[in-house]
Design a protein around this motif. Structure first.
Motif, short mmCIF file in Angstrom:
data_model
loop_
_atom_site.label_atom_id
_atom_site.label_comp_id
_atom_site.label_asym_id
_atom_site.label_seq_id
_atom_site.Cartn_x
_atom_site.Cartn_y
_atom_site.Cartn_z
N LEU A 1 0.83 -1.20 0.00
CA LEU A 1 0.00 0.00 0.00
C LEU A 1 0.86 1.26 0.00
O LEU A 1 0.59 2.22 -0.73
CB LEU A 1 -0.94 -0.01 1.21
N SER A 2 1.92 1.25 0.78
CA SER A 2 2.83 2.39 0.82
C SER A 2 3.47 2.63 -0.55
O SER A 2 3.59 3.78 -0.99
CB SER A 2 3.94 2.16 1.85
N ALA A 3 3.85 1.57 -1.23
CA ALA A 3 4.46 1.70 -2.55
C ALA A 3 3.47 2.32 -3.53
O ALA A 3 3.82 3.22 -4.30
CB ALA A 3 4.93 0.33 -3.05
N VAL A 4 2.24 1.86 -3.51
CA VAL A 4 1.22 2.40 -4.41
C VAL A 4 0.98 3.88 -4.11
O VAL A 4 0.87 4.71 -5.03
CB VAL A 4 -0.09 1.59 -4.31
N GLU A 5 0.92 4.24 -2.85
CA GLU A 5 0.69 5.64 -2.47
C GLU A 5 1.83 6.54 -2.95
O GLU A 5 1.60 7.67 -3.38
CB GLU A 5 0.50 5.76 -0.96
N ARG A 6 3.07 6.03 -2.87
CA ARG A 6 4.21 6.82 -3.34
C ARG A 6 4.12 7.07 -4.83
O ARG A 6 4.40 8.19 -5.30
CB ARG A 6 5.51 6.09 -2.99
N VAL A 8 2.09 10.53 -9.81
CA VAL A 8 1.12 10.57 -10.91
C VAL A 8 0.27 11.83 -10.81
O VAL A 8 0.01 12.50 -11.82
CB VAL A 8 0.25 9.29 -10.92
N LYS A 9 -0.17 12.17 -9.60
CA LYS A 9 -1.00 13.36 -9.41
C LYS A 9 -0.26 14.63 -9.81
O LYS A 9 -0.87 15.60 -10.26
CB LYS A 9 -1.47 13.45 -7.96
N LYS A 10 1.05 14.62 -9.65
CA LYS A 10 1.86 15.77 -10.05
C LYS A 10 2.04 15.80 -11.57
O LYS A 10 2.45 16.82 -12.11
CB LYS A 10 3.24 15.71 -9.40
N GLY A 11 1.77 14.67 -12.23
CA GLY A 11 1.93 14.60 -13.68
C GLY A 11 3.37 14.42 -14.11
O GLY A 11 3.71 14.62 -15.27
N ASP A 12 4.21 14.02 -13.20
CA ASP A 12 5.64 13.88 -13.48
C ASP A 12 5.98 12.41 -13.75
O ASP A 12 6.27 11.65 -12.84
CB ASP A 12 6.44 14.41 -12.30
N LEU A 13 5.92 12.03 -15.03
CA LEU A 13 6.15 10.63 -15.38
C LEU A 13 7.58 10.18 -15.09
O LEU A 13 7.81 9.01 -14.76
CB LEU A 13 5.80 10.37 -16.83
#
Length: 59
Positions: free
Chosen positions: A16-21, A26-31
């Motif tokens: 879960l921690s990995a997914v949240e990181r 992703v929310k920042k849009g920085d691929l």
């Protein structure tokens, strides 16, 4: 294989921690940051998989 519920929950919390990181990037849009975060997580997983001595004894 986890030996008890507490250990299994620990594995789930790590995932879960990995997914949240990754979601934060992703929310920042920085691929590029997403790719870097994934590489960091892979390295962390590999350290756990190949640690010496292993968590379980070979029987």
């Amino acid at each position: 294989m986890p030996t008890n519920e507490k250990e299994y929950n620990g594995y789930l919390l790590d995932q879960l921690s990995a997914v949240e990181r990754i979601e934060r990037q992703v929310k920042k849009g920085d691929l590029e940051a997403v790719k870097e975060e994934i590489e960091i997580i892979k390295k962390e997983i590999n350290r756990k998989l190949y640690q010496r001595p292993p968590l379980t004894s070979e029987q």
